[in-house]
Design a protein around this motif. Sequence first.
Motif, mmCIF file in Angstrom:
data_model
loop_
_atom_site.group_PDB
_atom_site.id
_atom_site.type_symbol
_atom_site.label_atom_id
_atom_site.label_comp_id
_atom_site.label_asym_id
_atom_site.label_seq_id
_atom_site.Cartn_x
_atom_site.Cartn_y
_atom_site.Cartn_z
ATOM 1 N N GLY A 15 3.725 66.338 59.880
ATOM 2 C CA GLY A 15 3.210 65.171 60.591
ATOM 3 C C GLY A 15 2.345 64.318 59.684
ATOM 4 O O GLY A 15 2.377 63.088 59.749
ATOM 5 N N ARG A 16 1.588 64.979 58.827
ATOM 6 C CA ARG A 16 0.705 64.226 57.940
ATOM 7 C C ARG A 16 1.525 63.362 56.985
ATOM 8 O O ARG A 16 1.179 62.210 56.724
ATOM 9 C CB ARG A 16 -0.188 65.188 57.147
ATOM 10 N N VAL A 17 2.612 63.928 56.448
ATOM 11 C CA VAL A 17 3.462 63.129 55.556
ATOM 12 C C VAL A 17 3.964 61.895 56.301
ATOM 13 O O VAL A 17 3.936 60.776 55.782
ATOM 14 C CB VAL A 17 4.657 63.965 55.054
ATOM 15 N N ALA A 18 4.391 62.095 57.561
ATOM 16 C CA ALA A 18 4.918 60.967 58.336
ATOM 17 C C ALA A 18 3.838 59.920 58.578
ATOM 18 O O ALA A 18 4.072 58.719 58.402
ATOM 19 C CB ALA A 18 5.473 61.474 59.674
ATOM 20 N N VAL A 19 2.643 60.374 58.975
ATOM 21 C CA VAL A 19 1.580 59.424 59.309
ATOM 22 C C VAL A 19 1.146 58.641 58.071
ATOM 23 O O VAL A 19 0.979 57.428 58.111
ATOM 24 C CB VAL A 19 0.369 60.165 59.921
ATOM 25 N N VAL A 20 0.971 59.361 56.946
ATOM 26 C CA VAL A 20 0.524 58.671 55.734
ATOM 27 C C VAL A 20 1.566 57.657 55.286
ATOM 28 O O VAL A 20 1.241 56.523 54.931
ATOM 29 C CB VAL A 20 0.228 59.677 54.611
ATOM 30 N N LEU A 21 2.838 58.058 55.334
ATOM 31 C CA LEU A 21 3.903 57.124 54.948
ATOM 32 C C LEU A 21 3.840 55.882 55.807
ATOM 33 O O LEU A 21 3.826 54.749 55.307
ATOM 34 C CB LEU A 21 5.266 57.792 55.102
ATOM 35 N N ALA A 22 3.779 56.096 57.139
ATOM 36 C CA ALA A 22 3.815 54.952 58.044
ATOM 37 C C ALA A 22 2.598 54.068 57.858
ATOM 38 O O ALA A 22 2.705 52.852 57.734
ATOM 39 C CB ALA A 22 3.893 55.448 59.486
ATOM 40 N N GLU A 23 1.409 54.673 57.826
ATOM 41 C CA GLU A 23 0.189 53.874 57.741
ATOM 42 C C GLU A 23 0.121 53.089 56.435
ATOM 43 O O GLU A 23 -0.180 51.898 56.432
ATOM 44 C CB GLU A 23 -1.042 54.799 57.845
ATOM 45 N N ARG A 24 0.430 53.734 55.315
ATOM 46 C CA ARG A 24 0.304 53.036 54.040
ATOM 47 C C ARG A 24 1.397 52.001 53.861
ATOM 48 O O ARG A 24 1.182 50.940 53.280
ATOM 49 C CB ARG A 24 0.322 54.046 52.880
ATOM 50 N N PHE A 25 2.604 52.338 54.349
ATOM 51 C CA PHE A 25 3.691 51.361 54.250
ATOM 52 C C PHE A 25 3.352 50.147 55.093
ATOM 53 O O PHE A 25 3.528 48.996 54.663
ATOM 54 C CB PHE A 25 5.005 52.000 54.726
ATOM 55 N N ASN A 26 2.854 50.415 56.320
ATOM 56 C CA ASN A 26 2.451 49.307 57.175
ATOM 57 C C ASN A 26 1.383 48.455 56.505
ATOM 58 O O ASN A 26 1.437 47.227 56.528
ATOM 59 C CB ASN A 26 1.887 49.842 58.503
ATOM 60 N N ALA A 27 0.373 49.131 55.920
ATOM 61 C CA ALA A 27 -0.738 48.387 55.321
ATOM 62 C C ALA A 27 -0.225 47.449 54.234
ATOM 63 O O ALA A 27 -0.636 46.294 54.158
ATOM 64 C CB ALA A 27 -1.766 49.355 54.748
ATOM 65 N N GLN A 28 0.685 47.923 53.410
ATOM 66 C CA GLN A 28 1.203 47.062 52.345
ATOM 67 C C GLN A 28 2.118 45.994 52.921
ATOM 68 O O GLN A 28 2.126 44.858 52.456
ATOM 69 C CB GLN A 28 1.959 47.909 51.309
ATOM 70 N N HIS A 29 2.891 46.375 53.949
ATOM 71 C CA HIS A 29 3.841 45.426 54.536
ATOM 72 C C HIS A 29 3.115 44.242 55.135
ATOM 73 O O HIS A 29 3.573 43.091 55.066
ATOM 74 C CB HIS A 29 4.677 46.139 55.598
ATOM 75 N N ARG A 30 1.927 44.522 55.725
ATOM 76 C CA ARG A 30 1.193 43.432 56.371
ATOM 77 C C ARG A 30 0.571 42.483 55.362
ATOM 78 O O ARG A 30 0.055 41.439 55.733
ATOM 79 C CB ARG A 30 0.121 44.015 57.284
ATOM 80 N N LEU A 31 0.588 42.844 54.079
ATOM 81 C CA LEU A 31 0.072 41.925 53.070
ATOM 82 C C LEU A 31 1.170 41.020 52.540
ATOM 83 O O LEU A 31 0.930 40.245 51.624
ATOM 84 C CB LEU A 31 -0.518 42.718 51.900
ATOM 85 N N GLY A 32 2.358 41.127 53.090
ATOM 86 C CA GLY A 32 3.485 40.385 52.550
ATOM 87 C C GLY A 32 3.967 39.299 53.497
ATOM 88 O O GLY A 32 3.375 39.049 54.548
ATOM 89 N N GLN A 33 5.074 38.693 53.108
ATOM 90 C CA GLN A 33 5.616 37.576 53.854
ATOM 91 C C GLN A 33 7.102 37.806 54.013
ATOM 92 O O GLN A 33 7.764 38.234 53.074
ATOM 93 C CB GLN A 33 5.334 36.300 53.049
ATOM 94 N N ASP A 34 7.645 37.540 55.199
ATOM 95 C CA ASP A 34 9.065 37.800 55.395
ATOM 96 C C ASP A 34 9.894 36.583 55.016
ATOM 97 O O ASP A 34 9.394 35.595 54.485
ATOM 98 C CB ASP A 34 9.336 38.293 56.829
ATOM 99 N N LEU A 35 11.198 36.692 55.309
ATOM 100 C CA LEU A 35 12.130 35.676 54.824
ATOM 101 C C LEU A 35 11.872 34.317 55.456
ATOM 102 O O LEU A 35 12.211 33.279 54.898
ATOM 103 C CB LEU A 35 13.560 36.143 55.156
#
Lengths: 403, 634
Positions: free
Chosen positions: B299-319
């Motif tokens: 579960g920890r692997v899943a949560v860390v992946l999701a949280e960190r991926f989300n955090a970086q994703h929210r710093l970006g811009q979509d198409l």
Amino acid sequence: MRVSTNNLFEAGIAAINRQQQDLLKTQQQLSTGRRVLTPADDPIASTRALQVEQADAVNAQYGINGKAAAASLGLAEQALAHGIGALQNVRARIIEAGNGAFGFKELRSIAADLRGLRAELLGAANATDGEGLYLFAGYQAGAKPFVETAGGVQYVGDDGVRRAQVSASRQIAVSDSGADAFMRIPQGNGSFVVSAAAGNTGNGTYDLGSVTDPALLTGADYRIDFTVAAGVTTFDVVNVTSGATVLAAQPYASGAAIEFDGVRIQIAGAPANGDRFDIAPGRNQDIFATLDGLIGALEGFSADDAGRARLTNGLTTAVGNVDQALDRLAMTRSNIGTRMREVESLAASGEDLSLQYQQTLSGLRDLDYAKAISDLTRQRTYLEAAQQTFLQVSRLSLFDFLR
Amino acid sequence: MSSGLFGIGLSGLNAAQAGLLTTGHNISNAATPGFNRQQVLQSNSTPQLSGAGYFGTGVDVDTVRRIYSQFLDQQVVSSQARSSELDSYYAQLRQLDNVLADPSMGLSPVLQTFFAAVQDVATHPANAASRQSLLSAASMLDSRFELIDNRFRELRAGVDADIQSTIGTVNTYASEIARLNQAIVLAKGLSGGHPPNDLLDQRDRLVLDLNKLIRATTVPQDDGSLNVFIGNGQPLVAGVDTLRLVAVRDSQDSSRMTVGFQTPGGVTQLPESTLGGGSLGGLLAFRAQALDATQNALGRVAVVLAERFNAQHRLGQDLSGVLGGNFFSVAAPTVIAATGNTGNAMLSAAYADAGALTASDYRIAFDGANYTITRLSDSTQTVTGALPATLDGFTLTLASGAFAAGDSFVVRPTRDGAAGLSLLIGDPARIAAAAPIRTAQAATNTGTGSISGGSVNPPPPVDANLQQPVTINFTGPNTFDVTGAGTGNPVGLAYVPGQDISFNGWTVQISGAPAAGDSFTVGPNTGGIADNRNALLLGALQTAMLVGNGSASLQSAYAALVGDVGRRTNELEVTSRAEATLLGQHTAARESFSGVNLDEEAANLVRYQQAYQAAGKVLQVAATMFETILEIGR
């Protein structure tokens, strides 16, 4: 020690069980080719194998990224080669146009050629990759970067550079900014630009000039004013920015060098009274504006002395700018070539690394067949021995001998 | 009683017959589990006094005793309890090990495919096919997490079911032992002291079987009954009374089953730490030590992946130029109230810093004044006076109500992480591969300064003025001004080549030698479909040390989880095998003392048979003697 009958049987069965377990394990190993069937067989090797797997996959991904990068860079390089070819043709045409014997008709036809070459250059600048994205548009690859407007060609892309991760520590730029390649090119000789005032009536011509001592350059604008009085031509050099006169009433000799503040230029011909030449620090030109100016000079040719002098000056300026543009394009192209070589060498070392990873993985997980087969033979022998001895021991009973 | 030779012969015959009966009994029961061989005890009868001296009067059969050593039997019983516990723990661990065994069914290949797809988007940011394959890979990752987590859940449900059935069997054994107690006391009383060997054997067998399920200690009573105790002194059987065990929901944590016993007032829960030994102990140890830890780690692997991926994703811009949103959705940490809580507090938990999460569960208890948060893996406690409280990467907040003294909650930050993961984005265009800002230098710049592409400062949310156009004007070779909304318009800043310049949530670096009058701009990245800066940063998460306060990457955290299970299983294999060998030795020792040796019994048969024949001969001689006396009188 007293041995109960149960003991005899149980000990024998237990021994057979143990041998069967070992035999089964070896058989499974042989049939899958793996030494480590579950993480319990070798926890350390299992953990390490998972990590090596990821490293291998990441390395393979870098290789894929490298290939894509090489493809993009190749396309850009081709477009630049195309542009360089066009510019070299332009230069040849400029040299041709300097032929004193050419008249309006010939110059007109050269101008038409130049229009074609300009379009070719524009096409190279607006080159696309196979998917319809523009190579030199920065981040806005969906829109054409170099557009024709009433005032000439404008760059509507941006300075964005796309990068690719081609190794753990290296991100290589796979695109180049169109502005840098085609728009922000130094003028003249790179430091300053010489031009003739539009109202000159004499036939004085200038050269591109050179820098004698970079330390003495002031970056100011200068003016050379010519005065013809009683058949004697003199000139003043005025620092327009500061208002000071740098050289005053110098005698003029055609072709002689004029030096001041680190600048050296040569003026030839016979300037008329009131003719003026300006010297300004080099700004950035765009090659299309240069070509436009050149085409204008060719098409606006008038056959008199002053007109011929204007054409010569125009050609001189154009040659200087075109040379700078050729330099810039060639530099960009060689830069791309360097990057492509780097990607190639990273790809080669990536393949070596991949081989090492595969070997490590194999060492961690794969079965040593020779050892396993000899183990299998040994365990089979043990099992047979256990079974045989059990049979023999269990058959012995006193009841057999009681009548 | 003897009457001369006849009586002596008869007593010998009886004794031989008793011996034959017992030997026959031994032979028949040679294969009966737990049978202790029986032996006839005979002694010579009281001699009779006559003028010529004391004459023997034959043989008395005293009793039939069983060859039984309490010490040896006790050894076997306690070894059996340990061995069954280890065997059951090992068997469960093997199942867990098998879940993680096949490399192609594990998490690694899918995780690698996911990040390969991210890299593909970085290489072709505007390509619809690349974006779609990223969404497919993310979906596959989500399914694989769920698949593995489901296997864990199945094992957990299996443990619950096994606990129930084991308790049922324990209750059955307990009532059997109680019944035997009654029968033994009765039989002993009836016989005036002769041990009812076979009943005793049966009872000992039941105690051994009970120890296969749970460690039980026994105390023999004077009247012949046996009291059985489990746990830390609960009397399972006391004389003829039994304690009824039931499987109950843990009062601290209603999602799991544990063991309790029925009292007139209700059900009392037994603390798991006291229920060692036997397969029940093995099940409980497996759940507490291996299953919980492994499911939490996944579960920890899943949560860390999701949280960190989300955090970086929210710093970006979509198409379409919209700022990135959350890529994955993650369930909030699980909070379970103890069933005995008297207050009406509703506690909620949220993730604060995924990198600081551990794979442990927590308990928060209120004593009236302070909250004590205990990390259950190593029992470290943190005391705080008020909520909200943040520790180890999550925050506890009192959503409503209030704690009463004595209330407690169990918090599981990562237990349901793998199951609660899901993909939020369905439209490939919404993948934020680009950065929201880009830089430019003015075409009129004469110096040699250049500006980097720019990056957005973590963590999200981005600054409100992030995309406001900002101009950096060089007033001289070493000074510059900044103009733009949100920057405060500072002037006269010193220029150091390569140093970070940061405003409005972005950072750029300028290097080289700008001349006076040069300017650089930072502005929104409109139309930047070929920008892959954010995708590159997302791809870098694959090898970044995200887990455990920077000590492990996602893959190495998963590898550590697999290695842990493997290590435990390996350990258990070795220790259970060793304990099985020890049990075998103890059993052999007991057997060598109490077990039947058929050859020995065969010899006994011959002996008693001959004794019978000889005693019969004595009777015959006695009869002949009597006839001789009768002949005299005729």
